[in-house]
Scaffold this active site. Structure first.
Site, PDB file in Angstrom:
ATOM      1  N   GLN A   1      14.009  -6.148  -0.451  1.00  0.00           N
ATOM      2  CA  GLN A   1      12.995  -6.100  -1.498  1.00  0.00           C
ATOM      3  C   GLN A   1      13.504  -6.615  -2.832  1.00  0.00           C
ATOM      4  OE1 GLN A   1       9.599  -5.206  -0.895  1.00  0.00           O
ATOM      5  NE2 GLN A   1      10.528  -5.664   1.079  1.00  0.00           N
TER       6      GLN A   1
ATOM      7  N   HIS B   1      12.633 -10.194  -4.118  1.00  0.00           N
ATOM      8  CA  HIS B   1      11.331 -10.589  -4.654  1.00  0.00           C
ATOM      9  C   HIS B   1      11.456 -11.238  -6.029  1.00  0.00           C
ATOM     10  CE1 HIS B   1       7.873  -9.450  -2.184  1.00  0.00           C
ATOM     11  NE2 HIS B   1       8.622  -8.473  -1.694  1.00  0.00           N
TER      12      HIS B   1
ATOM     13  N   GLU C   1       6.587   2.262  -5.449  1.00  0.00           N
ATOM     14  CA  GLU C   1       5.659   1.499  -4.623  1.00  0.00           C
ATOM     15  C   GLU C   1       5.966   1.679  -3.128  1.00  0.00           C
ATOM     16  OE1 GLU C   1       4.336  -3.195  -4.093  1.00  0.00           O
ATOM     17  OE2 GLU C   1       6.225  -2.682  -5.070  1.00  0.00           O
ATOM     18  N   HIS C   2       7.180   1.328  -2.729  1.00  0.00           N
ATOM     19  CA  HIS C   2       7.602   1.462  -1.332  1.00  0.00           C
ATOM     20  C   HIS C   2       8.637   2.573  -1.224  1.00  0.00           C
ATOM     21  CE1 HIS C   2       6.812  -3.002  -1.833  1.00  0.00           C
ATOM     22  NE2 HIS C   2       5.948  -2.690  -0.878  1.00  0.00           N
TER      23      HIS C   2
ATOM     24  N   ASP D   1       4.779  -5.445   4.425  1.00  0.00           N
ATOM     25  CA  ASP D   1       4.526  -6.615   3.585  1.00  0.00           C
ATOM     26  C   ASP D   1       3.822  -7.729   4.338  1.00  0.00           C
ATOM     27  OD1 ASP D   1       5.513  -5.633   1.231  1.00  0.00           O
ATOM     28  OD2 ASP D   1       7.411  -6.734   1.289  1.00  0.00           O
TER      29      ASP D   1
ATOM     30  N   HIS E   1     -33.694  14.588 -24.571  1.00  0.00           N
ATOM     31  CA  HIS E   1     -33.443  14.999 -23.187  1.00  0.00           C
ATOM     32  C   HIS E   1     -34.364  16.174 -22.819  1.00  0.00           C
ATOM     33  CE1 HIS E   1     -29.868  12.563 -23.688  1.00  0.00           C
ATOM     34  NE2 HIS E   1     -29.464  12.805 -22.441  1.00  0.00           N
TER      35      HIS E   1
END
Length: 432
Positions: A250, A253, A318-319, A352, A411
């Site tokens: 990862q 990336h 995230e992961h 992924d 109202h």
């Protein structure tokens, strides 16, 4: 006891990075708002050296991209899309319209309606992220979105054939070769030749994520999905080779992709740095992954599984990959994460690329309040009500008093009109 053996980039430096990104994005969005297509073209030339006659691909250009792929490549794309489609269909089946009589004569309900138009961003600056087309386009189409447009930057000076094929095979209605902040601006603001959408989805770098954040409200967004984050939770059952492989998998990336090892094993914590150095000697993406690990990688040592859960929930990554003897313990007790990968047999790469769960996931601690992209993100749950005359008179009496309590005369008048029109309320409604 929680012990940080390797720290990442400081909070002060991260804050400075964030300010620079925010300022850059704001200026570009203002430029596109003011000048439309002219600004988009200048920005594309500046950042991607790309200025085709039209950013929207024609049918002939799309077919030419498909023709560059082998049968095996197209079959692999179709396989991945089928997995995404199956899971999205199962998720959609869990959503249902509701209608219930809550009081005699009072019928309330909701309908699940798809968003009318969606823009799907597919990153492609460093790598052509074919899978992001599946995650956005296929899922939106399963939800029932009528107009799905896609944008992705050129790769090596031209639209990437595999990305274009994935967009087309996934069901995209319009395909554009445009990337970065300018692509998000085009989808959210529009231009002379691009009709804006109601919602923007898809992952991206820090600039793409910030552009989505700044446009939120003008358009809907799925979530803030910036630079990828991965957390490995491991105990003594995990070996250094697997931990290092999954961290670097990862970290490649981008230069700012946090990768953290969280472990109760001191032996593993001490072995991983050397194993990462060894793997970087042969990893083709070592220049990116190594820099990311150097600046953003961390190793955190804990005494117990419960301490690891505490740290993991605070990180809200995230992961989260669980490489322990009992991964289901973390499934039961963890609260904040984008996606869990339970056991050594699976990994973030499966999520992924191919397995079917969506890879557009929350980053930057957004997992504290949202999950990832799924078919429900493209669906609006809209309520309605239907009332009989008798029920209107009954509810109207309560409403009138509550409006008076708040000082809303207009109202109150709405409620009073129904009470007069449809008869006196039952005794229980008149009681004080």
């Amino acid at each position: 006891m929680i012990e940080v053996l390797k720290a990442g980039r400081s909070a002060e430096l991260k804050a400075a990075d964030g300010r620079a990104v925010r300022d850059t994005v704001a200026g570009i969005l203002e430029d596109v708002e003011a000048r439309g297509d002219a600004a988009l073209r200048e920005l594309s030339e500046k950042f991607d050296k790309w200025s085709p006659p039209s950013f929207r691909l024609s049918e002939q250009e799309i077919e030419a991209c498909l023709a560059k792929l082998t049968g095996r490549e197209i079959a692999d794309i179709c396989f991945a899309q089928e997995q995404v489609r199956r899971f999205a269909e199962a998720q959609k089946a869990a959503l249902r319209d509701v209608e219930v009589e809550t009081l005699p004569g009072v019928t309330l309900g909701h309908r699940n309606l798809p968003v009318e138009s969606v823009g799907c961003y597919v990153p492609g600056g460093k790598y052509p992220l074919v899978a992001s087309a599946h995650m956005g386009v296929v899922t939106a189409k399963v939800a029932g979105v009528k107009r799905v447009i896609t944008m992705s930057p050129p790769f090596d000076g031209a639209p990437n054939p595999a990305v274009i094929a994935a967009m087309h095979l996934g069901g995209a209605d319009e395909i554009y070769s445009l990337g970065g902040i300018q692509a998000i601006a085009a989808m959210g603001i529009g231009s002379q030749t691009i009709t804006p959408v109601a919602m923007i989805v898809g992952p991206g770098n820090a600039f793409v994520a910030e552009a989505k954040r700044q446009l939120f409200g003008r358009v809907g967004i799925d979530l803030i999905a910036g630079p990828t984050e991965t957390l490995i939770i491991a105990d003594e059952s995990c070996d250094a080779e697997m931990a290092a492989t999954d961290l670097l998998g990862q970290a490649e990336h981008g230069f700012n992709s946090p990768a953290i090892l969280l472990t109760t094993s001191r032996a593993l914590a001490e072995a991983v740095p050397a194993e990462i150095a060894r793997q970087l000697e042969t990893l083709e993406t070592a220049a990116i992954a190594g820099k990311s690990w150097q600046d953003y990688g961390q190793i955190i040592l804990c005494s117990t599984d419960d301490e690891m859960i505490q740290v993991a929930n605070d990180l809200a990554f995230e992961h989260v990959q669980v490489l322990t003897k009992n991964p289901d313990y973390f499934l039961t007790h963890m609260q904040n994460y984008g996606a869990l990968f339970l056991g050594a047999e699976t990994n973030v790469s499966y999520g992924d690329k191919v397995i079917g769960t969506n890879h557009t996931l929350p980053t930057g601690k957004a997992a504290r309040y949202t999950g990832g992209l799924w078919v429900g993100k493209f669906i609006k749950t809209c309520t309605y009500q239907r009332v009989t005359p008798e029920a209107s008179a009954r509810v109207g009496a309560y409403c009138s008093r509550l409006c008076a309590l708040e000082g809303f005369a207009g109202h109150k008048a709405q409620a009073d009109l129904r009470v007069r029109r449809y008869g006196r309320a039952p005794a229980d409604a008149r009681d004080t």
